[in-house]
Design a protein around this motif. Sequence first.
Motif, PDB file in Angstrom:
ATOM      1  N   GLN A  12      -0.671  -6.016  -2.369  1.00 24.11           N
ATOM      2  CA  GLN A  12       0.094  -5.064  -1.964  1.00 24.11           C
ATOM      3  C   GLN A  12       1.365  -5.393  -2.743  1.00 24.11           C
ATOM      4  N   THR A  13       2.361  -4.354  -3.051  1.00 25.24           N
ATOM      5  CA  THR A  13       3.441  -4.552  -3.995  1.00 25.24           C
ATOM      6  C   THR A  13       4.536  -4.321  -2.696  1.00 25.24           C
ATOM      7  N   HIS A  14       5.593  -5.130  -2.977  1.00 21.77           N
ATOM      8  CA  HIS A  14       6.834  -4.774  -2.044  1.00 21.77           C
ATOM      9  C   HIS A  14       8.066  -4.594  -2.741  1.00 21.77           C
ATOM     10  N   THR A  23       0.777  -8.179   8.238  1.00 23.00           N
ATOM     11  CA  THR A  23       0.060  -7.365   7.005  1.00 23.00           C
ATOM     12  C   THR A  23       0.858  -6.506   6.278  1.00 23.00           C
ATOM     13  N   HIS A  24       2.100  -6.287   6.867  1.00 19.49           N
ATOM     14  CA  HIS A  24       3.024  -5.332   6.123  1.00 19.49           C
ATOM     15  C   HIS A  24       3.787  -6.282   5.018  1.00 19.49           C
ATOM     16  N   HIS A  25       3.856  -7.458   5.218  1.00 22.89           N
ATOM     17  CA  HIS A  25       4.770  -8.572   4.485  1.00 22.89           C
ATOM     18  C   HIS A  25       3.935  -8.970   3.377  1.00 22.89           C
ATOM     19  N   ASP A  72      11.497 -15.448   4.791  1.00 22.40           N
ATOM     20  CA  ASP A  72      11.955 -15.441   3.499  1.00 22.40           C
ATOM     21  C   ASP A  72      11.869 -16.846   2.768  1.00 22.40           C
ATOM     22  N   ASN A 126       1.452 -10.304   0.258  1.00 18.07           N
ATOM     23  CA  ASN A 126       1.298  -9.658  -1.071  1.00 18.07           C
ATOM     24  C   ASN A 126      -0.205  -9.554  -1.035  1.00 18.07           C
ATOM     25  N   ARG A 149       2.708 -14.644  -0.071  1.00 18.90           N
ATOM     26  CA  ARG A 149       2.160 -14.378   1.275  1.00 18.90           C
ATOM     27  C   ARG A 149       0.976 -13.811   1.167  1.00 18.90           C
TER      28      ARG A 149
END
Length: 224
Positions: A222-224, A202-204, A148, A206, A153
């Motif tokens: 990637q959008t979160h 990789t899921h976290h 956080d 950007n 990222r």
Amino acid sequence: MNQGTRDEMLGRLAEAVGSVTVAHPTRVAIDGPPAAGKTTLADELAVVLREQGRDVIRATIDDFLFPRAQRYPRGEYSAEGCYYDTHDYDALNRVLLDPLGPGGDRRFQHAVYDRTADTALSPPVTTAPADAVLVFDGVFLMRPELIDRWDLRIFVSTALEKTVDRAVIRERRVLSRAEVERRWRERYIPSQQFYFATVRPTHHANVIVHNDEPQLPVWETQTH
């Protein structure tokens, strides 16, 4: 997926940095396995951002290691030790990431440890402008202690087998091929496999930069 030249990729990353709107310095993580190309990418991105007039702070996880005597309680080739015993995340948050974050006073230190001399460091405290950018490279940057703290990222992805070959070339002046291969296959690669399985970095991210061919990178947002 996007594919292009190195300069095009760096331009897109600089755009991603510029799109971050925060009232404090923008903290950019450049994560990835050892020898994936994180430091090179971070240095190149810092140059582009400076050319755009941004005040850039360059720092690395290698300057937040525990002293050597503390790093190997599980043995020099332990993958668990690589993940759990190597880096001083409390110090990293205390002297760098939190001061540059929300509510921070922007008074920071960029390092606490000299890897070459294996000694503690206490560089002068510096005050960052509110619109500065921290470009920080290192392994395991998406782990719970840090996730956080980042405003952007980036994950540099490279086939783990390819990192062995790169490491042999990079370390050839100080280590034999056998020593490098043992360190990678027993310590670094299993620790990355553990990190992927438990944290799923990789899921976290950007942006993921696929860096198997550094001069022909492929990247995805990637959008979160």
